[in-house]
Write a protein that holds these residues in place. Structure first.
Motif, PDB file in Angstrom:
ATOM      1  N   VAL A   2       0.837  -1.189   0.000  1.00 55.29           N
ATOM      2  CA  VAL A   2       0.000   0.000   0.000  1.00 55.29           C
ATOM      3  C   VAL A   2       0.875   1.244   0.000  1.00 55.29           C
ATOM      4  CG1 VAL A   2      -1.732   1.297   1.262  1.00 55.29           C
ATOM      5  CG2 VAL A   2      -1.859  -1.201   1.210  1.00 55.29           C
ATOM      6  N   GLN A   3       0.563   2.167  -0.895  1.00 54.01           N
ATOM      7  CA  GLN A   3       1.310   3.411  -0.970  1.00 54.01           C
ATOM      8  C   GLN A   3       0.384   4.596  -1.141  1.00 54.01           C
ATOM      9  OE1 GLN A   3       4.280   2.783  -4.175  1.00 54.01           O
ATOM     10  NE2 GLN A   3       5.823   3.092  -2.593  1.00 54.01           N
ATOM     11  N   LEU A   4       0.749   5.696  -0.491  1.00 57.87           N
ATOM     12  CA  LEU A   4       0.127   6.998  -0.695  1.00 57.87           C
ATOM     13  C   LEU A   4       1.252   7.951  -1.060  1.00 57.87           C
ATOM     14  CD1 LEU A   4      -2.261   7.145   2.401  1.00 57.87           C
ATOM     15  CD2 LEU A   4      -2.917   6.708   0.035  1.00 57.87           C
ATOM     16  N   VAL A   5       1.161   8.567  -2.230  1.00 57.11           N
ATOM     17  CA  VAL A   5       2.245   9.418  -2.706  1.00 57.11           C
ATOM     18  C   VAL A   5       1.709  10.821  -2.955  1.00 57.11           C
ATOM     19  CG1 VAL A   5       4.000   9.764  -4.456  1.00 57.11           C
ATOM     20  CG2 VAL A   5       3.397   7.439  -3.734  1.00 57.11           C
ATOM     21  N   GLU A   6       2.251  11.778  -2.195  1.00 59.66           N
ATOM     22  CA  GLU A   6       1.829  13.169  -2.317  1.00 59.66           C
ATOM     23  C   GLU A   6       2.630  13.897  -3.384  1.00 59.66           C
ATOM     24  OE1 GLU A   6       1.840  12.184   2.213  1.00 59.66           O
ATOM     25  OE2 GLU A   6       3.141  11.873   0.473  1.00 59.66           O
ATOM     26  N   SER A   7       2.021  14.924  -3.956  1.00 59.49           N
ATOM     27  CA  SER A   7       2.716  15.810  -4.891  1.00 59.49           C
ATOM     28  C   SER A   7       2.052  17.178  -4.838  1.00 59.49           C
ATOM     29  CB  SER A   7       2.666  15.251  -6.312  1.00 59.49           C
ATOM     30  OG  SER A   7       1.336  15.133  -6.762  1.00 59.49           O
ATOM     31  N   GLY A   8       2.748  18.175  -5.367  1.00 56.90           N
ATOM     32  CA  GLY A   8       2.171  19.512  -5.469  1.00 56.90           C
ATOM     33  C   GLY A   8       2.684  20.525  -4.464  1.00 56.90           C
ATOM     34  N   VAL A 104     -15.311   7.714  12.413  1.00 52.93           N
ATOM     35  CA  VAL A 104     -15.955   6.952  13.474  1.00 52.93           C
ATOM     36  C   VAL A 104     -15.260   7.181  14.810  1.00 52.93           C
ATOM     37  CG1 VAL A 104     -16.563   4.641  14.262  1.00 52.93           C
ATOM     38  CG2 VAL A 104     -16.745   5.224  11.841  1.00 52.93           C
ATOM     39  N   LEU A 105     -13.924   7.077  14.790  1.00 54.31           N
ATOM     40  CA  LEU A 105     -13.137   7.213  16.012  1.00 54.31           C
ATOM     41  C   LEU A 105     -12.686   8.655  16.254  1.00 54.31           C
ATOM     42  CD1 LEU A 105     -10.882   4.044  15.541  1.00 54.31           C
ATOM     43  CD2 LEU A 105     -12.979   4.258  16.889  1.00 54.31           C
ATOM     44  N   GLY A 106     -12.773   9.469  15.220  1.00 52.66           N
ATOM     45  CA  GLY A 106     -12.293  10.838  15.349  1.00 52.66           C
ATOM     46  C   GLY A 106     -11.088  11.046  14.463  1.00 52.66           C
ATOM     47  N   PRO A 107     -10.959  12.218  13.837  1.00 55.39           N
ATOM     48  CA  PRO A 107      -9.884  12.471  12.864  1.00 55.39           C
ATOM     49  C   PRO A 107      -8.567  12.846  13.537  1.00 55.39           C
ATOM     50  CG  PRO A 107     -11.299  14.380  13.022  1.00 55.39           C
ATOM     51  CD  PRO A 107     -11.887  13.348  13.932  1.00 55.39           C
ATOM     52  N   THR A 108      -7.950  11.871  14.167  1.00 60.41           N
ATOM     53  CA  THR A 108      -6.651  12.090  14.797  1.00 60.41           C
ATOM     54  C   THR A 108      -5.632  11.136  14.202  1.00 60.41           C
ATOM     55  OG1 THR A 108      -6.927  10.437  16.542  1.00 60.41           O
ATOM     56  CG2 THR A 108      -7.875  12.624  16.943  1.00 60.41           C
ATOM     57  N   VAL A 109      -4.376  11.340  14.556  1.00 60.20           N
ATOM     58  CA  VAL A 109      -3.311  10.496  14.000  1.00 60.20           C
ATOM     59  C   VAL A 109      -3.514   9.040  14.389  1.00 60.20           C
ATOM     60  CG1 VAL A 109      -1.642  12.367  13.863  1.00 60.20           C
ATOM     61  CG2 VAL A 109      -1.792  10.997  15.958  1.00 60.20           C
ATOM     62  N   ARG A 110      -4.163   8.798  15.520  1.00 59.33           N
ATOM     63  CA  ARG A 110      -4.371   7.415  15.967  1.00 59.33           C
ATOM     64  C   ARG A 110      -5.410   6.683  15.138  1.00 59.33           C
ATOM     65  NH1 ARG A 110      -4.791   8.692  22.322  1.00 59.33           N
ATOM     66  NH2 ARG A 110      -5.494  10.649  21.451  1.00 59.33           N
ATOM     67  N   SER A 111      -6.183   7.423  14.351  1.00 61.53           N
ATOM     68  CA  SER A 111      -7.204   6.794  13.511  1.00 61.53           C
ATOM     69  C   SER A 111      -6.703   6.516  12.105  1.00 61.53           C
ATOM     70  CB  SER A 111      -8.439   7.708  13.430  1.00 61.53           C
ATOM     71  OG  SER A 111      -8.980   7.921  14.717  1.00 61.53           O
ATOM     72  N   VAL A 112      -5.437   6.803  11.841  1.00 64.51           N
ATOM     73  CA  VAL A 112      -4.874   6.639  10.499  1.00 64.51           C
ATOM     74  C   VAL A 112      -4.267   5.249  10.354  1.00 64.51           C
ATOM     75  CG1 VAL A 112      -3.121   7.450   8.884  1.00 64.51           C
ATOM     76  CG2 VAL A 112      -4.443   9.098  10.244  1.00 64.51           C
ATOM     77  N   ASP A 113      -4.633   4.574   9.262  1.00 60.59           N
ATOM     78  CA  ASP A 113      -4.072   3.262   8.952  1.00 60.59           C
ATOM     79  C   ASP A 113      -2.877   3.350   8.005  1.00 60.59           C
ATOM     80  OD1 ASP A 113      -7.487   2.324   8.823  1.00 60.59           O
ATOM     81  OD2 ASP A 113      -6.085   1.782  10.426  1.00 60.59           O
ATOM     82  N   TYR A 114      -2.905   4.316   7.108  1.00 58.72           N
ATOM     83  CA  TYR A 114      -1.842   4.464   6.117  1.00 58.72           C
ATOM     84  C   TYR A 114      -1.438   5.934   6.002  1.00 58.72           C
ATOM     85  CZ  TYR A 114      -3.695  -0.094   4.713  1.00 58.72           C
ATOM     86  OH  TYR A 114      -4.140  -1.389   4.704  1.00 58.72           O
ATOM     87  N   TRP A 115      -0.122   6.140   5.862  1.00 60.93           N
ATOM     88  CA  TRP A 115       0.450   7.482   5.714  1.00 60.93           C
ATOM     89  C   TRP A 115       1.256   7.576   4.423  1.00 60.93           C
ATOM     90  CZ3 TRP A 115      -0.792  11.407   8.867  1.00 60.93           C
ATOM     91  CH2 TRP A 115      -1.181  11.164  10.181  1.00 60.93           C
ATOM     92  N   GLY A 116       1.217   8.774   3.823  1.00 62.64           N
ATOM     93  CA  GLY A 116       2.183   9.080   2.786  1.00 62.64           C
ATOM     94  C   GLY A 116       3.456   9.601   3.428  1.00 62.64           C
ATOM     95  N   LYS A 117       4.474   9.877   2.612  1.00 62.68           N
ATOM     96  CA  LYS A 117       5.755  10.337   3.144  1.00 62.68           C
ATOM     97  C   LYS A 117       5.804  11.838   3.324  1.00 62.68           C
ATOM     98  CE  LYS A 117       8.476   6.422   1.520  1.00 62.68           C
ATOM     99  NZ  LYS A 117       9.651   5.968   0.738  1.00 62.68           N
TER     100      LYS A 117
END
Length: 125
Positions: A2-8, A104-117
């Motif tokens: 799984v990858q999330l790649v940011e640009s811009g 559902v749990l709230g928009p915090t870092v603990r609710s994130v499953d995947y991160w981009g760089k």
């Protein structure tokens, strides 16, 4: 994988605009809410904006309301953040995130499953 790649990201003068994109791969992200977080030097990572899979609900940090717009294209597995009227205080590394529990749990870092760089946004005064 799984990858999330940011640009811009980049350097822009105060009052200017940037559009961030985040391309997902490795899974469909079906049902996943997605969002943008940012982290300035010496500060904790914080939510900027989040959007549900259906796109019918969004959340914005008070500091960006009326200036930033989050959107997504599920067919392209791409997330966007349109940033207008940028301020020096918006300078940070911006991270794309996906999490089934963001709303559902709230928009915090603990609710994130995947991160981009991350992608750096610098706003000069």
């Amino acid at each position: 994988q799984v990858q999330l790649v940011e640009s811009g990201g980049g350097l822009v003068q105060a009052g200017g605009s940037l559009r961030l994109s985040c391309a997902g791969s490795g899974r469909t992200f079906s049902g996943y809410a997605m969002g943008w977080f940012r982290q300035a030097p010496g500060k904790e990572r914080e939510l900027v904006a989040a959007i549900r899979w259906s796109g019918d609900r969004t959340i914005y940090a008070d500091s960006v309301k009326g200036r930033f717009t989050i959107s997504r294209d599920n067919a392209k597995i791409t997330l966007y953040l349109q940033m207008n009227s940028l301020k020096p205080a918006d300078t940070a590394v911006y991270y794309c995130a996906a999490g089934s529990g963001l709303f559902v749990l709230g928009p915090t870092v603990r609710s994130v499953d995947y991160w981009g760089k991350g992608t750096l946004v610098t706003v000069s005064s």
